[in-house]
Structures are given as structure tokens and as C-alpha cells.
Design a protein around this motif. Structure first.
Motif, mmCIF file in Angstrom:
data_model
loop_
_atom_site.group_PDB
_atom_site.id
_atom_site.type_symbol
_atom_site.label_atom_id
_atom_site.label_comp_id
_atom_site.label_asym_id
_atom_site.label_seq_id
_atom_site.Cartn_x
_atom_site.Cartn_y
_atom_site.Cartn_z
ATOM 1 N N GLU A 56 0.820 -1.214 0.000
ATOM 2 C CA GLU A 56 0.000 0.000 0.000
ATOM 3 C C GLU A 56 0.855 1.265 0.000
ATOM 4 O O GLU A 56 0.636 2.187 -0.813
ATOM 5 N N LEU A 57 1.836 1.325 0.891
ATOM 6 C CA LEU A 57 2.612 2.556 1.046
ATOM 7 C C LEU A 57 3.587 2.774 -0.101
ATOM 8 O O LEU A 57 3.837 3.919 -0.492
ATOM 9 N N ILE A 58 4.131 1.697 -0.660
ATOM 10 C CA ILE A 58 5.021 1.860 -1.815
ATOM 11 C C ILE A 58 4.215 2.321 -3.025
ATOM 12 O O ILE A 58 4.661 3.176 -3.809
ATOM 13 N N SER A 59 3.004 1.788 -3.195
ATOM 14 C CA SER A 59 2.136 2.260 -4.281
ATOM 15 C C SER A 59 1.844 3.745 -4.110
ATOM 16 O O SER A 59 1.915 4.528 -5.073
ATOM 17 N N ARG A 60 1.533 4.150 -2.888
ATOM 18 C CA ARG A 60 1.262 5.562 -2.633
ATOM 19 C C ARG A 60 2.493 6.414 -2.924
ATOM 20 O O ARG A 60 2.380 7.527 -3.461
ATOM 21 N N ALA A 61 3.674 5.899 -2.584
ATOM 22 C CA ALA A 61 4.905 6.648 -2.848
ATOM 23 C C ALA A 61 5.079 6.903 -4.342
ATOM 24 O O ALA A 61 5.443 8.013 -4.759
ATOM 25 N N PHE A 62 4.799 5.894 -5.170
ATOM 26 C CA PHE A 62 4.946 6.065 -6.620
ATOM 27 C C PHE A 62 3.917 7.056 -7.159
ATOM 28 O O PHE A 62 4.252 7.912 -7.992
ATOM 29 N N TYR A 63 2.680 6.955 -6.703
ATOM 30 C CA TYR A 63 1.652 7.881 -7.185
ATOM 31 C C TYR A 63 1.915 9.309 -6.698
ATOM 32 O O TYR A 63 1.662 10.276 -7.424
ATOM 33 N N THR A 64 2.424 9.444 -5.485
ATOM 34 C CA THR A 64 2.732 10.775 -4.968
ATOM 35 C C THR A 64 3.891 11.395 -5.730
ATOM 36 O O THR A 64 3.870 12.590 -6.076
ATOM 37 N N ALA A 65 4.918 10.599 -6.015
ATOM 38 C CA ALA A 65 6.093 11.121 -6.717
ATOM 39 C C ALA A 65 5.774 11.560 -8.139
ATOM 40 O O ALA A 65 6.380 12.504 -8.655
ATOM 41 N N THR A 66 4.815 10.901 -8.780
ATOM 42 C CA THR A 66 4.519 11.189 -10.193
ATOM 43 C C THR A 66 3.274 12.034 -10.394
ATOM 44 O O THR A 66 3.084 12.604 -11.472
ATOM 45 N N GLY A 67 2.405 12.135 -9.395
ATOM 46 C CA GLY A 67 1.133 12.822 -9.576
ATOM 47 C C GLY A 67 1.242 14.329 -9.462
ATOM 48 O O GLY A 67 2.082 14.853 -8.723
ATOM 49 N N GLY A 68 0.368 15.053 -10.195
ATOM 50 C CA GLY A 68 0.365 16.508 -10.123
ATOM 51 C C GLY A 68 1.719 17.076 -10.509
ATOM 52 O O GLY A 68 2.270 16.752 -11.554
ATOM 53 N N ARG A 69 2.252 17.940 -9.632
ATOM 54 C CA ARG A 69 3.629 18.387 -9.818
ATOM 55 C C ARG A 69 4.545 17.295 -9.263
ATOM 56 O O ARG A 69 4.540 17.037 -8.064
ATOM 57 N N PRO A 70 5.343 16.622 -10.114
ATOM 58 C CA PRO A 70 6.198 15.541 -9.616
ATOM 59 C C PRO A 70 7.188 16.042 -8.561
ATOM 60 O O PRO A 70 7.490 17.226 -8.491
ATOM 61 N N GLY A 71 7.679 15.117 -7.753
ATOM 62 C CA GLY A 71 8.625 15.506 -6.717
ATOM 63 C C GLY A 71 9.122 14.311 -5.934
ATOM 64 O O GLY A 71 8.794 13.154 -6.231
ATOM 65 N N PRO A 72 9.911 14.570 -4.872
ATOM 66 C CA PRO A 72 10.548 13.487 -4.122
ATOM 67 C C PRO A 72 9.687 12.966 -2.979
ATOM 68 O O PRO A 72 8.919 13.703 -2.356
ATOM 69 N N VAL A 73 9.839 11.680 -2.704
ATOM 70 C CA VAL A 73 9.217 11.010 -1.568
ATOM 71 C C VAL A 73 10.324 10.319 -0.778
ATOM 72 O O VAL A 73 11.251 9.750 -1.362
ATOM 73 N N VAL A 74 10.240 10.377 0.553
ATOM 74 C CA VAL A 74 11.222 9.735 1.421
ATOM 75 C C VAL A 74 10.517 8.661 2.240
ATOM 76 O O VAL A 74 9.495 8.935 2.880
ATOM 77 N N VAL A 75 11.062 7.446 2.226
ATOM 78 C CA VAL A 75 10.475 6.317 2.947
ATOM 79 C C VAL A 75 11.535 5.722 3.866
ATOM 80 O O VAL A 75 12.570 5.239 3.394
ATOM 81 N N ALA A 76 11.290 5.749 5.173
ATOM 82 C CA ALA A 76 12.217 5.174 6.149
ATOM 83 C C ALA A 76 11.842 3.720 6.414
ATOM 84 O O ALA A 76 10.656 3.368 6.493
ATOM 85 N N LEU A 77 12.872 2.875 6.585
ATOM 86 C CA LEU A 77 12.679 1.434 6.718
ATOM 87 C C LEU A 77 13.374 0.932 7.983
ATOM 88 O O LEU A 77 14.587 0.701 7.975
ATOM 89 N N PRO A 78 12.644 0.760 9.084
ATOM 90 C CA PRO A 78 13.267 0.199 10.294
ATOM 91 C C PRO A 78 13.893 -1.164 9.999
ATOM 92 O O PRO A 78 13.271 -2.012 9.354
ATOM 93 N N GLU A 79 15.113 -1.364 10.478
ATOM 94 C CA GLU A 79 15.839 -2.575 10.108
ATOM 95 C C GLU A 79 15.185 -3.847 10.639
ATOM 96 O O GLU A 79 15.241 -4.899 9.982
ATOM 97 N N ASP A 80 14.542 -3.795 11.804
ATOM 98 C CA ASP A 80 13.882 -4.992 12.320
ATOM 99 C C ASP A 80 12.597 -5.294 11.563
ATOM 100 O O ASP A 80 12.191 -6.446 11.440
ATOM 101 N N MET A 81 11.940 -4.260 11.026
ATOM 102 C CA MET A 81 10.738 -4.468 10.222
ATOM 103 C C MET A 81 11.070 -5.225 8.945
ATOM 104 O O MET A 81 10.298 -6.082 8.488
ATOM 105 N N LEU A 82 12.217 -4.959 8.357
ATOM 106 C CA LEU A 82 12.580 -5.551 7.073
ATOM 107 C C LEU A 82 12.754 -7.065 7.133
ATOM 108 O O LEU A 82 12.667 -7.738 6.096
ATOM 109 N N VAL A 83 13.018 -7.626 8.299
ATOM 110 C CA VAL A 83 13.260 -9.070 8.389
ATOM 111 C C VAL A 83 12.039 -9.848 8.868
ATOM 112 O O VAL A 83 12.081 -11.076 8.951
ATOM 113 N N GLU A 84 10.936 -9.170 9.174
ATOM 114 C CA GLU A 84 9.716 -9.871 9.552
ATOM 115 C C GLU A 84 9.143 -10.605 8.340
ATOM 116 O O GLU A 84 9.235 -10.143 7.215
ATOM 117 N N ARG A 85 8.544 -11.751 8.600
ATOM 118 C CA ARG A 85 7.921 -12.531 7.534
ATOM 119 C C ARG A 85 6.418 -12.270 7.535
ATOM 120 O O ARG A 85 5.765 -12.291 8.589
#
Length: 245
Positions: free
Chosen positions: A143-172
Motif C-alpha cells: 500500500e505505502l510503496i504504491s502511494r509513494a509512486f503515485y505521490t512522486a509522479t502525480g500533479g507536480r512531480p517531486g521526491p518522496v522519502v520512505v524510512a525502513l526500520p531494520e527490524d521491520m525488514l526481516v519480519e515474515r
């Protein structure tokens, strides 16, 4: 190795979303804070350019976004890695370039202890990015990665920043993928173009001042006969050097 029980690590889900959204090239400076994501790139059809400094990586990704119209993708590590990349984020905002910066973050249980180069990325990038967020729940990655792509390209394009907690990345997790991003193209309406035509007819010495992204569109504008064109300060490349404009 991917599991046979239908689950993926959050990092694998993340990289799968990039593939689905058409990412073919990523720029990064490796860091242990997002090493799970680096592992998930293995055997994926994405080229990775490893850079020496995060500012260079972000600016390369910004240039890729500017040239293609699709979000440039950059991965950097936490703290100084993220602040080094801020230059590329600022350029993307000023030049209306689609860019997504992924930043490694400390583990969630270590928050607000100022440990391991902790930063609040929503606060740090909130004034220069179109959207800054942090993914706490791995089931929300599609959901959030999809939103990041639509936000970056929609309207006036621009940058999006997404933080990734290291313990979250290894959860299954077992979570479905999001549909591929289909950017919504916008253009002036018929009444706007009619007004522009009247303004050009009435102008004694019209001139086109070009800036921002979408270089191919800028090049087409330069083909308008008898109207000279020039470039904004931060947009030196839209007009080919051999153009008569």
C-alpha cells in the motif's frame, strides 16, 4: 532463499513492489541498516549502481527520474547517509522530478533514545519532500510503496522519502502485491490552450522559458517556429545544444 509457506520477508515484499512498479535501476550506498533489502535484490531484474557518497547516489537517481519521467530510486543508510542524500531530494523538489529515497532506520524498539544515528525522517525531510513516511507495519508495504509512486509522479512531480526500520525488514508476512502504478498524465484544457494562443498572438516579442522535468515535451516546444526559447537557471539541459531555438 524464498520460503515455501507463502510468506516473504518485508524486504522481499519491498523489492517485489519495485519490480511490479517498473523499476529497472537503483542507485545506492550500501549500509547495514537496510542490508535485508540488499539481500532481497538478489536474482531480481534490477540493475544496482553502488556509489561512493549518498549525495551522488541521490543526484544520479534524480537525473534518472528527470530523463525517464518515472521515479528515480535511491537507497541510503540512516543518519549521515540520509542527510548526505538531502541535496538530491532538494534538487528533485526544485526541478519537479519524481524520486523515491529509501532510508535505513534504527530498530523500532530503539526509538527516541538517540541511538545508532537516529533521526526523525518525517521532521527532517518534511519541508523538502512531497511526502515523508516510515513503514512500521510490514503488511502495509504494498500500500505505502504504491502511494509513494503515485505521490512522486502525480500533479507536480517531486521526491518522496520512505524510512525502513531494520527490524521491520526481516519480519515474515503473507501479503498480496499492489497493482502496478499507472501515473495519471495531466495537461492544459482546451480553454487554457485557447487563452495561450491569444496571448501569443497579442505578444510583440514572445519567449518560452523552460524548466522542470519532462524533457521530451520541452524539446517539442522548442520546435514552435518564430518563438525563441531559453532555459531556467536550474534547467540547462532540456534544449539540445544543436537546437535553433
Amino acid at each position: 532463499m524464498r520460503a515455501n509457506d507463502g510468506t516473504r520477508t518485508a524486504a522481499e515484499v519491498l523489492i517485489d513492489q519495485l519490480v511490479i512498479h517498473g523499476v529497472r535501476h537503483v542507485f545506492c550506498v550500501p549500509g547495514e541498516s537496510y542490508i535485508a533489502a540488499l539481500d532481497a535484490f538478489h536474482d531480481r531484474d534490477i540493475a544496482i549502481t553502488v556509489c561512493r557518497q549518498e549525495g551522488g547516489a541521490a543526484i544520479m537517481a534524480e537525473a534518472c527520474g528527470k530523463a525517464t519521467g518515472r521515479p528515480g530510486i535511491c537507497f541510503v543508510t540512516r543518519g549521515p547517509g540520509a542527510t548526505n542524500a538531502a541535496a538530491g531530494v532538494h534538487i528533485a523538489r526544485q526541478d519537479s522530478t519524481p524520486l523515491i529515497l529509501f532510508v535505513g532506520q534504527i530498530a523500532r524498539e530503539m526509538r527516541e533514545r538517540e541511538a545508532f544515528q537516529e533521526l526523525d525522517y518525517r521532521a527532517v525531510f518534511g519541508s523538502i519532500a512531497k511526502w515523508a513516511t516510515e513503514i512500521d507495519d510490514p503488511t502495509r508495504i504494498p500500500e505505502l510503496i504504491s502511494r509513494a509512486f503515485y505521490t512522486a509522479t502525480g500533479g507536480r512531480p517531486g521526491p518522496v522519502v520512505v524510512a525502513l526500520p531494520e527490524d521491520m525488514l526481516v519480519e515474515r508476512v503473507a501479503v498480496p502485491d499492489a497493482p502496478a502504478c499507472e501515473p495519471v498524465e495531466i495537461w492544459p484544457g482546451a480553454s487554457d490552450m485557447s487563452r495561450l494562443q491569444k496571448l501569443l498572438w497579442a505578444a510583440e516579442r514572445p519567449i518560452v522559458l523552460l524548466g522542470g522535468s519532462r524533457w521530451s515535451a520541452a524539446a517539442r516546444i522548442c520546435s514552435i517556429p518564430r518563438i525563441p526559447a531559453t532555459r531556467a537557471t536550474s534547467a540547462s539541459d532540456p534544449i539540445p545544444n544543436f537546437s535553433r531555438a
